[in-house]
Design an enzyme around this catalytic site. Structure first.
Site, PDB file in Angstrom:
ATOM      1  N   ASP A 139      98.729  51.944 -74.717  1.00  0.00           N
ATOM      2  CA  ASP A 139      97.492  52.727 -74.663  1.00  0.00           C
ATOM      3  C   ASP A 139      97.463  53.471 -73.317  1.00  0.00           C
ATOM      4  O   ASP A 139      98.047  54.538 -73.194  1.00  0.00           O
ATOM      5  CB  ASP A 139      96.339  51.733 -74.836  1.00  0.00           C
ATOM      6  CG  ASP A 139      94.971  52.376 -74.927  1.00  0.00           C
ATOM      7  OD1 ASP A 139      94.878  53.503 -75.418  1.00  0.00           O
ATOM      8  OD2 ASP A 139      93.994  51.742 -74.502  1.00  0.00           O
TER       9      ASP A 139
ATOM     10  N   LYS B  38      99.638  55.234 -78.407  1.00  0.00           N
ATOM     11  CA  LYS B  38      98.467  56.112 -78.275  1.00  0.00           C
ATOM     12  C   LYS B  38      98.703  57.007 -77.068  1.00  0.00           C
ATOM     13  O   LYS B  38      98.064  56.852 -76.030  1.00  0.00           O
ATOM     14  CB  LYS B  38      97.225  55.253 -78.000  1.00  0.00           C
ATOM     15  CG  LYS B  38      96.433  54.830 -79.205  1.00  0.00           C
ATOM     16  CD  LYS B  38      95.060  54.355 -78.745  1.00  0.00           C
ATOM     17  CE  LYS B  38      94.686  53.089 -79.474  1.00  0.00           C
ATOM     18  NZ  LYS B  38      93.384  52.546 -78.980  1.00  0.00           N
TER      19      LYS B  38
ATOM     20  N   ASP C   8      93.939  42.537 -82.738  1.00  0.00           N
ATOM     21  CA  ASP C   8      92.686  41.843 -83.029  1.00  0.00           C
ATOM     22  C   ASP C   8      91.455  42.640 -82.616  1.00  0.00           C
ATOM     23  O   ASP C   8      91.545  43.630 -81.879  1.00  0.00           O
ATOM     24  CB  ASP C   8      92.643  40.512 -82.274  1.00  0.00           C
ATOM     25  CG  ASP C   8      92.451  40.716 -80.768  1.00  0.00           C
ATOM     26  OD1 ASP C   8      93.181  41.547 -80.189  1.00  0.00           O
ATOM     27  OD2 ASP C   8      91.562  40.074 -80.184  1.00  0.00           O
TER      28      ASP C   8
ATOM     29  N   GLY D 207      99.054  52.532 -70.767  1.00  0.00           N
ATOM     30  CA  GLY D 207     100.386  52.378 -70.185  1.00  0.00           C
ATOM     31  C   GLY D 207     100.415  51.400 -69.017  1.00  0.00           C
ATOM     32  O   GLY D 207     101.484  51.065 -68.506  1.00  0.00           O
TER      33      GLY D 207
ATOM     34  N   LEU E 164     102.452  47.979 -69.821  1.00  0.00           N
ATOM     35  CA  LEU E 164     103.902  48.171 -69.907  1.00  0.00           C
ATOM     36  C   LEU E 164     104.480  48.593 -68.562  1.00  0.00           C
ATOM     37  O   LEU E 164     105.565  48.157 -68.177  1.00  0.00           O
ATOM     38  CB  LEU E 164     104.244  49.201 -70.989  1.00  0.00           C
ATOM     39  CG  LEU E 164     105.741  49.418 -71.210  1.00  0.00           C
ATOM     40  CD1 LEU E 164     106.433  48.124 -71.623  1.00  0.00           C
ATOM     41  CD2 LEU E 164     105.986  50.499 -72.257  1.00  0.00           C
TER      42      LEU E 164
ATOM     43  N   GLU F 123     106.411  45.562 -77.581  1.00  0.00           N
ATOM     44  CA  GLU F 123     104.960  45.725 -77.447  1.00  0.00           C
ATOM     45  C   GLU F 123     104.334  46.105 -78.786  1.00  0.00           C
ATOM     46  O   GLU F 123     104.960  46.783 -79.596  1.00  0.00           O
ATOM     47  CB  GLU F 123     104.652  46.825 -76.419  1.00  0.00           C
ATOM     48  CG  GLU F 123     104.515  46.314 -74.997  1.00  0.00           C
ATOM     49  CD  GLU F 123     103.179  45.631 -74.724  1.00  0.00           C
ATOM     50  OE1 GLU F 123     102.482  45.191 -75.670  1.00  0.00           O
ATOM     51  OE2 GLU F 123     102.826  45.526 -73.541  1.00  0.00           O
ATOM     52  N   ASP F 124     103.104  45.691 -78.987  1.00  0.00           N
ATOM     53  CA  ASP F 124     102.365  46.096 -80.170  1.00  0.00           C
ATOM     54  C   ASP F 124     101.840  47.523 -80.025  1.00  0.00           C
ATOM     55  O   ASP F 124     102.005  48.349 -80.912  1.00  0.00           O
ATOM     56  CB  ASP F 124     101.195  45.125 -80.448  1.00  0.00           C
ATOM     57  CG  ASP F 124     100.373  44.809 -79.199  1.00  0.00           C
ATOM     58  OD1 ASP F 124     100.677  45.338 -78.103  1.00  0.00           O
ATOM     59  OD2 ASP F 124      99.417  44.027 -79.318  1.00  0.00           O
TER      60      ASP F 124
ATOM     61  N   GLY G  92      99.444  39.958 -79.391  1.00  0.00           N
ATOM     62  CA  GLY G  92      99.442  41.057 -80.351  1.00  0.00           C
ATOM     63  C   GLY G  92     100.785  41.400 -80.967  1.00  0.00           C
ATOM     64  O   GLY G  92     100.865  41.787 -82.135  1.00  0.00           O
TER      65      GLY G  92
ATOM     66  N   ARG H 187      93.968  39.611 -86.824  1.00  0.00           N
ATOM     67  CA  ARG H 187      95.397  39.735 -86.528  1.00  0.00           C
ATOM     68  C   ARG H 187      96.237  39.593 -87.796  1.00  0.00           C
ATOM     69  O   ARG H 187      97.342  40.120 -87.890  1.00  0.00           O
ATOM     70  CB  ARG H 187      95.842  38.642 -85.544  1.00  0.00           C
ATOM     71  CG  ARG H 187      95.294  38.801 -84.149  1.00  0.00           C
ATOM     72  CD  ARG H 187      96.044  37.880 -83.200  1.00  0.00           C
ATOM     73  NE  ARG H 187      95.302  37.642 -81.971  1.00  0.00           N
ATOM     74  CZ  ARG H 187      95.325  38.438 -80.913  1.00  0.00           C
ATOM     75  NH1 ARG H 187      96.032  39.539 -80.925  1.00  0.00           N
ATOM     76  NH2 ARG H 187      94.635  38.141 -79.834  1.00  0.00           N
TER      77      ARG H 187
HETATM   78  P1  5GP Z   1      97.421  49.408 -72.112  1.00  0.00           P
HETATM   79  O1  5GP Z   1      96.124  50.151 -71.989  1.00  0.00           O
HETATM   80  O2  5GP Z   1      97.688  48.594 -70.868  1.00  0.00           O
HETATM   81  O3  5GP Z   1      98.558  50.344 -72.445  1.00  0.00           O
HETATM   82  O4  5GP Z   1      97.280  48.405 -73.311  1.00  0.00           O
HETATM   83  C1  5GP Z   1      96.705  47.156 -73.087  1.00  0.00           C
HETATM   84  C2  5GP Z   1      96.431  46.376 -74.321  1.00  0.00           C
HETATM   85  O5  5GP Z   1      95.222  46.858 -74.877  1.00  0.00           O
HETATM   86  C3  5GP Z   1      97.390  46.415 -75.485  1.00  0.00           C
HETATM   87  O6  5GP Z   1      98.521  45.594 -75.325  1.00  0.00           O
HETATM   88  C4  5GP Z   1      96.483  45.882 -76.577  1.00  0.00           C
HETATM   89  O7  5GP Z   1      96.419  44.475 -76.510  1.00  0.00           O
HETATM   90  C5  5GP Z   1      95.150  46.479 -76.191  1.00  0.00           C
HETATM   91  N1  5GP Z   1      94.827  47.643 -77.031  1.00  0.00           N
HETATM   92  C6  5GP Z   1      94.942  48.947 -76.726  1.00  0.00           C
HETATM   93  N2  5GP Z   1      94.544  49.721 -77.757  1.00  0.00           N
HETATM   94  C7  5GP Z   1      94.180  48.862 -78.748  1.00  0.00           C
HETATM   95  C8  5GP Z   1      93.681  49.044 -80.095  1.00  0.00           C
HETATM   96  O8  5GP Z   1      93.498  50.153 -80.607  1.00  0.00           O
HETATM   97  N3  5GP Z   1      93.420  47.915 -80.811  1.00  0.00           N
HETATM   98  C9  5GP Z   1      93.605  46.670 -80.300  1.00  0.00           C
HETATM   99  N4  5GP Z   1      93.307  45.637 -81.105  1.00  0.00           N
HETATM  100  N5  5GP Z   1      94.065  46.468 -79.041  1.00  0.00           N
HETATM  101  C10 5GP Z   1      94.357  47.548 -78.287  1.00  0.00           C
END
Ligand code: 5GP
Length: 202
Positions: A106, A134, A162, A108, A111, A102-103, A47, A168
């Site tokens: 969410d 987020k 994606d 966390g 990360l 990071e893209d 991403g 993407r």
């Molecule tokens: P985390 O929940 O561990 O912080 O994020 C995990 C991963 O979930 C992110 O790196 C990303 O790949 C995916 N992700 C979280 N929110 C979104 C979103 O709104 N759209 C997309 N396409 N991927 C997301």
């Protein structure tokens, strides 16, 4: 009626806003990263690849890039924070300034895992930048030195992000307003975004 008109998706962040914000981030990060050791930017596939590509061009300093690939949480383990490294770094990060790129952050969990993993490698310094934050969705508190945009609790696609592997390459960030509709037909945005000549996967 297109997917934009019927409210399936809407433009959240334009190309121009991405460009401007990344230029600002570049100036800010370049100031902080100019130590004597060559800094390493670590991009988490896939991403963040587009963000990395634009960010490094906004950083007018000497640097290296490296990539990591990690598994998404296995079914049933979502929320556990258990992540598996599929591809590790190639560079030696000992004593160097490391910036995780990071893209989106969410919950966390990803990360948080990366920061803990990298902090055990005797790095000189460890920081993280995310294009999108987020914050309202956070499960584990995690340090974030640089944030491009804070966004609401909405699923986004485009600019590296994606849905089931597609979208993407959309140049802007779109918010999906009707996720059920997209889940039901993942290709539903293809025509509106790429025209009738677009290659439809599957
Ligand atoms: P985390 O929940 O561990 O912080 O994020 C995990 C991963 O979930 C992110 O790196 C990303 O790949 C995916 N992700 C979280 N929110 C979104 C979103 O709104 N759209 C997309 N396409 N991927 C997301």
């Amino acid at each position: 009626v297109t997917v934009f008109e019927d409210g399936t998706v809407e433009l959240l962040i334009s190309k121009r806003d991405l460009e401007q914000r990344i230029a600002e981030l570049g100036r800010e990060i370049a100031r902080d990263l100019s130590g004597d050791q060559l800094p390493v930017l670590i991009s988490v596939l896939k991403g963040s690849a587009l963000f990395l590509a634009d960010l490094v061009r906004a950083l007018r300093i000497e640097l290296e890039v490296d990539f990591m690939s990690i598994s998404s949480y296995a079914a049933g383990t979502a929320g556990s924070g258990v992540v598996r490294i599929l591809k590790d770094l190639e560079s030696d990060v000992t004593s160097r300034d490391v910036l995780i790129v990071e893209d989106i952050v969410d919950t966390g969990l990803t990360l948080n895992y990366l920061r803990r993993n990298l902090s055990h490698r005797e790095v000189g310094s460890l920081k993280a930048v995310t294009l999108l934050d987020k914050a309202v969705r956070r499960i584990v508190p995690v340090e974030l030195e640089y944030i491009g945009f804070e966004i609401p609790d909405v699923f986004v696609v485009g600019y590296g992000l994606d849905f089931q592997g597609i979208y993407r390459n959309v140049p802007e960030i779109l918010a999906v307003r009707d996720i059920a509709r997209l889940a039901n037909d993942p290709n539903i945005l293809v025509e509106a975004l790429f025209g009738s000549d677009g290659v439809t996967p599957h």
